[in-house]
Design a protein around this motif. Structure first.
Motif, PDB file in Angstrom:
ATOM      1  N   SER A  32       0.815  -1.213   0.000  1.00 14.44           N
ATOM      2  CA  SER A  32       0.000   0.000   0.000  1.00 14.44           C
ATOM      3  C   SER A  32       0.845   1.257   0.000  1.00 14.44           C
ATOM      4  CB  SER A  32      -0.931   0.012   1.219  1.00 14.44           C
ATOM      5  OG  SER A  32      -0.187   0.221   2.412  1.00 14.44           O
ATOM      6  N   ALA A  33       2.161   1.113   0.283  1.00 12.08           N
ATOM      7  CA  ALA A  33       3.025   2.291   0.249  1.00 12.08           C
ATOM      8  C   ALA A  33       3.103   2.869  -1.156  1.00 12.08           C
ATOM      9  CB  ALA A  33       4.426   1.924   0.742  1.00 12.08           C
ATOM     10  N   GLY A  34       2.753   2.098  -2.180  1.00  5.35           N
ATOM     11  CA  GLY A  34       2.704   2.618  -3.536  1.00  5.35           C
ATOM     12  C   GLY A  34       4.078   2.796  -4.141  1.00  5.35           C
ATOM     13  N   THR A  35       4.131   3.586  -5.215  1.00  2.00           N
ATOM     14  CA  THR A  35       5.403   3.804  -5.901  1.00  2.00           C
ATOM     15  C   THR A  35       5.699   5.287  -6.074  1.00  2.00           C
ATOM     16  OG1 THR A  35       4.285   3.671  -8.048  1.00  2.00           O
ATOM     17  CG2 THR A  35       5.243   1.630  -7.176  1.00  2.00           C
ATOM     18  N   GLU A  36       4.962   6.161  -5.411  1.00  2.00           N
ATOM     19  CA  GLU A  36       5.152   7.586  -5.556  1.00  2.00           C
ATOM     20  C   GLU A  36       6.331   8.071  -4.708  1.00  2.00           C
ATOM     21  OE1 GLU A  36       2.521   6.276  -4.037  1.00  2.00           O
ATOM     22  OE2 GLU A  36       0.973   6.179  -5.579  1.00  2.00           O
ATOM     23  N   ASP A  37       6.722   9.320  -4.931  1.00  5.28           N
ATOM     24  CA  ASP A  37       7.778   9.929  -4.127  1.00  5.28           C
ATOM     25  C   ASP A  37       7.255  10.355  -2.767  1.00  5.28           C
ATOM     26  OD1 ASP A  37       9.588   9.607  -6.142  1.00  5.28           O
ATOM     27  OD2 ASP A  37       9.390  11.639  -6.928  1.00  5.28           O
ATOM     28  N   ASN A  38       5.955  10.461  -2.614  1.00  7.98           N
ATOM     29  CA  ASN A  38       5.359  10.905  -1.362  1.00  7.98           C
ATOM     30  C   ASN A  38       4.401   9.848  -0.837  1.00  7.98           C
ATOM     31  OD1 ASN A  38       6.207  13.950  -1.256  1.00  7.98           O
ATOM     32  ND2 ASN A  38       5.461  13.633  -3.338  1.00  7.98           N
ATOM     33  N   PHE A  39       4.704   9.318   0.336  1.00  4.17           N
ATOM     34  CA  PHE A  39       3.853   8.295   0.932  1.00  4.17           C
ATOM     35  C   PHE A  39       4.238   8.153   2.400  1.00  4.17           C
ATOM     36  CE2 PHE A  39       7.632   6.283  -0.655  1.00  4.17           C
ATOM     37  CZ  PHE A  39       8.021   5.423   0.355  1.00  4.17           C
ATOM     38  N   LEU A  76      20.423  22.957   0.129  1.00  8.85           N
ATOM     39  CA  LEU A  76      19.351  23.356   1.024  1.00  8.85           C
ATOM     40  C   LEU A  76      18.233  22.322   0.962  1.00  8.85           C
ATOM     41  CD1 LEU A  76      19.080  27.170   0.157  1.00  8.85           C
ATOM     42  CD2 LEU A  76      20.241  26.137   2.125  1.00  8.85           C
ATOM     43  N   ALA A  77      17.442  22.266   2.010  1.00 12.17           N
ATOM     44  CA  ALA A  77      16.275  21.385   2.042  1.00 12.17           C
ATOM     45  C   ALA A  77      15.002  22.233   2.075  1.00 12.17           C
ATOM     46  CB  ALA A  77      16.320  20.475   3.268  1.00 12.17           C
ATOM     47  N   ASN A  78      13.942  21.670   1.573  1.00 10.87           N
ATOM     48  CA  ASN A  78      12.619  22.297   1.656  1.00 10.87           C
ATOM     49  C   ASN A  78      12.611  23.712   1.066  1.00 10.87           C
ATOM     50  OD1 ASN A  78       9.894  22.016   2.364  1.00 10.87           O
ATOM     51  ND2 ASN A  78      10.171  23.136   4.276  1.00 10.87           N
ATOM     52  N   VAL A  79      13.140  23.824  -0.133  1.00  9.77           N
ATOM     53  CA  VAL A  79      13.121  25.109  -0.836  1.00  9.77           C
ATOM     54  C   VAL A  79      11.780  25.238  -1.538  1.00  9.77           C
ATOM     55  CG1 VAL A  79      14.248  26.549  -2.565  1.00  9.77           C
ATOM     56  CG2 VAL A  79      15.602  24.957  -1.181  1.00  9.77           C
ATOM     57  N   ILE A  80      10.957  26.180  -1.085  1.00 14.17           N
ATOM     58  CA  ILE A  80       9.615  26.347  -1.651  1.00 14.17           C
ATOM     59  C   ILE A  80       9.372  27.839  -1.906  1.00 14.17           C
ATOM     60  CG2 ILE A  80       7.168  25.752  -1.432  1.00 14.17           C
ATOM     61  CD1 ILE A  80       7.920  23.816   0.767  1.00 14.17           C
ATOM     62  N   GLY A 126      18.810  13.782  -3.488  1.00 14.24           N
ATOM     63  CA  GLY A 126      17.741  14.283  -2.633  1.00 14.24           C
ATOM     64  C   GLY A 126      17.892  13.883  -1.178  1.00 14.24           C
ATOM     65  N   TRP A 127      17.180  14.614  -0.307  1.00 22.12           N
ATOM     66  CA  TRP A 127      17.163  14.344   1.125  1.00 22.12           C
ATOM     67  C   TRP A 127      15.963  13.488   1.487  1.00 22.12           C
ATOM     68  CZ3 TRP A 127      21.447  15.772   3.519  1.00 22.12           C
ATOM     69  CH2 TRP A 127      22.122  16.945   3.158  1.00 22.12           C
ATOM     70  N   GLY A 170       6.679  10.163   6.972  1.00 18.88           N
ATOM     71  CA  GLY A 170       6.107  10.645   5.726  1.00 18.88           C
ATOM     72  C   GLY A 170       7.241  10.779   4.720  1.00 18.88           C
ATOM     73  N   PHE A 171       7.417   9.770   3.879  1.00 19.22           N
ATOM     74  CA  PHE A 171       8.522   9.792   2.919  1.00 19.22           C
ATOM     75  C   PHE A 171       8.263  10.859   1.859  1.00 19.22           C
ATOM     76  CE2 PHE A 171       9.309   5.767   4.879  1.00 19.22           C
ATOM     77  CZ  PHE A 171      10.661   5.511   4.700  1.00 19.22           C
ATOM     78  N   ARG A 172       9.292  11.657   1.596  1.00 18.90           N
ATOM     79  CA  ARG A 172       9.189  12.675   0.546  1.00 18.90           C
ATOM     80  C   ARG A 172      10.583  12.956   0.005  1.00 18.90           C
ATOM     81  NH1 ARG A 172       9.446  18.354  -0.100  1.00 18.90           N
ATOM     82  NH2 ARG A 172      10.093  18.640   2.068  1.00 18.90           N
ATOM     83  N   LEU A 173      10.846  12.557  -1.201  1.00 16.38           N
ATOM     84  CA  LEU A 173      12.139  12.829  -1.826  1.00 16.38           C
ATOM     85  C   LEU A 173      12.272  14.335  -2.005  1.00 16.38           C
ATOM     86  CD1 LEU A 173      13.579  10.979  -4.936  1.00 16.38           C
ATOM     87  CD2 LEU A 173      14.018  13.371  -4.434  1.00 16.38           C
ATOM     88  N   ASP A 174      13.166  14.939  -1.223  1.00 17.99           N
ATOM     89  CA  ASP A 174      13.339  16.393  -1.255  1.00 17.99           C
ATOM     90  C   ASP A 174      14.570  16.744  -2.094  1.00 17.99           C
ATOM     91  OD1 ASP A 174      13.628  19.085  -0.867  1.00 17.99           O
ATOM     92  OD2 ASP A 174      13.770  18.998   1.319  1.00 17.99           O
ATOM     93  N   ASN A 175      14.347  17.087  -3.341  1.00 16.62           N
ATOM     94  CA  ASN A 175      15.439  17.496  -4.226  1.00 16.62           C
ATOM     95  C   ASN A 175      15.291  18.961  -4.625  1.00 16.62           C
ATOM     96  OD1 ASN A 175      13.230  17.321  -5.882  1.00 16.62           O
ATOM     97  ND2 ASN A 175      14.157  15.962  -7.397  1.00 16.62           N
ATOM     98  N   THR A 176      14.697  19.743  -3.718  1.00 15.58           N
ATOM     99  CA  THR A 176      14.406  21.142  -4.021  1.00 15.58           C
ATOM    100  C   THR A 176      15.643  22.024  -4.018  1.00 15.58           C
ATOM    101  OG1 THR A 176      13.894  21.532  -1.678  1.00 15.58           O
ATOM    102  CG2 THR A 176      12.051  20.981  -3.137  1.00 15.58           C
ATOM    103  N   GLY A 177      16.731  21.576  -3.365  1.00 19.20           N
ATOM    104  CA  GLY A 177      17.972  22.346  -3.354  1.00 19.20           C
ATOM    105  C   GLY A 177      18.786  22.112  -4.618  1.00 19.20           C
ATOM    106  N   ASP A 178      20.016  22.574  -4.612  1.00 16.38           N
ATOM    107  CA  ASP A 178      20.894  22.459  -5.774  1.00 16.38           C
ATOM    108  C   ASP A 178      21.714  21.166  -5.679  1.00 16.38           C
ATOM    109  OD1 ASP A 178      22.613  22.715  -7.879  1.00 16.38           O
ATOM    110  OD2 ASP A 178      23.601  24.543  -7.166  1.00 16.38           O
ATOM    111  N   TRP A 179      21.372  20.192  -6.502  1.00 17.61           N
ATOM    112  CA  TRP A 179      22.056  18.906  -6.522  1.00 17.61           C
ATOM    113  C   TRP A 179      22.895  18.748  -7.785  1.00 17.61           C
ATOM    114  CZ3 TRP A 179      21.796  15.566  -2.369  1.00 17.61           C
ATOM    115  CH2 TRP A 179      20.863  15.910  -1.369  1.00 17.61           C
ATOM    116  N   SER A 180      23.330  19.847  -8.361  1.00 20.91           N
ATOM    117  CA  SER A 180      24.122  19.803  -9.586  1.00 20.91           C
ATOM    118  C   SER A 180      25.581  19.458  -9.278  1.00 20.91           C
ATOM    119  CB  SER A 180      24.044  21.149 -10.310  1.00 20.91           C
ATOM    120  OG  SER A 180      24.594  22.186  -9.495  1.00 20.91           O
ATOM    121  N   GLY A 181      26.367  19.258 -10.341  1.00 23.44           N
ATOM    122  CA  GLY A 181      27.795  18.975 -10.183  1.00 23.44           C
ATOM    123  C   GLY A 181      28.100  17.570  -9.727  1.00 23.44           C
ATOM    124  N   GLN A 182      27.239  16.640 -10.039  1.00 20.91           N
ATOM    125  CA  GLN A 182      27.413  15.254  -9.622  1.00 20.91           C
ATOM    126  C   GLN A 182      28.411  14.522 -10.527  1.00 20.91           C
ATOM    127  OE1 GLN A 182      26.010  13.859  -6.951  1.00 20.91           O
ATOM    128  NE2 GLN A 182      24.629  15.514  -6.382  1.00 20.91           N
TER     129      GLN A 182
END
Length: 221
Positions: free
Chosen positions: A21-28, A55-59, A141-142, A159-171
């Motif tokens: 039931s956890a599904g396959t979404e990024d938020n569950f 940064l985390a939770n950039v909105i 992501g965090w 509450g799982f939530r893939l947080d990739n709102t910050g700058d994850w470039s340069g990998q």
């Protein structure tokens, strides 16, 4: 037959229905224990240089984001969970730093001795910081897992939530430094849809293999 096997494999742990039931979404929402794995089955990683963390939770325009602790090259990161084919790495050193920050902010709620990694009675902070990582060292992501010791009842569920709102470039930022032969155990489900059950549900897969090994099929007469 398959249904009976699945029910037996998960007996005493968590119902199959609740797991799926956890599904396959990024938020569950789910108990993180159903995704927990043995870190010794996977490699150890470290960032290739000291660096500022995204940064985390950039909105925007609601918030500019939450500053995270720097990523130090000396920190060792291990695979702690496999969440629907995504690998979550954690660092004891990073958890200690975060715990100390929480303790300084709320010393009555979190005592400094709760952050001591060598104290078997240490409770740690309210959350464990984890990072999503691909096998090639690419972080993306965090995730913030609830420390279940600090929560009660239904509040223990993360509450799982893939947080990739910050700058994850340069990998990629991470590189394997120990147990690198076990990179073969990491299969990126989202890049290889043929991995199926093993990558999506590692706990279920492992229990299935253990069940088969203990109960080999009898040859037909």
């Amino acid at each position: 037959m398959t249904s009976l096997l699945v029910a037996g494999l998960l007996g005493g742990c968590v119902s199959y229905e609740r797991y799926i039931s956890a599904g396959t979404e990024d938020n569950f929402a789910a108990d993180d224990n159903i995704f927990r794995v043995d870190p010794n089955d996977y490699p150890v990683f470290a960032v290739n240089r000291d660096m500022e963390a995204p940064l985390a939770n950039v909105i925007p325009p609601l918030g500019n984001g939450v500053e995270m602790m720097p990523l130090k090259k000396a920190y060792r990161w291990e695979v702690m969970h496999v969440v629907k084919g995504r690998y979550l790495i954690g660092s004891r050193d990073y958890d200690v730093v975060r715990c100390m920050i929480e303790s300084n902010a709320a010393p009555k709620r979190i005592r400094s001795k709760d952050c001591d990694p060598f104290n078997p009675k240490a409770k740690g902070g309210r959350y464990f910081v984890r990072i999503y990582l691909n096998p090639n060292g690419h972080a993306y992501g965090w995730e913030f897992l609830k420390n279940q010791i600090r929560w009660f009842g239904g509040e223990k569920v993360t509450g799982f939530r893939l947080d990739n709102t910050g700058d994850w470039s340069g990998q990629p930022w991470f590189e394997c430094i120990e147990r690198c032969e076990k990179l073969a155990n990491m299969t990126n489900y989202f890049d290889d849809t043929g991995t199926g059950l093993k990558a999506k549900y590692p706990v279920l897969y492992k229990r299935f293999i253990e069940f088969v090994e203990k109960n080999p099929a009898k040859p037909r007469e």
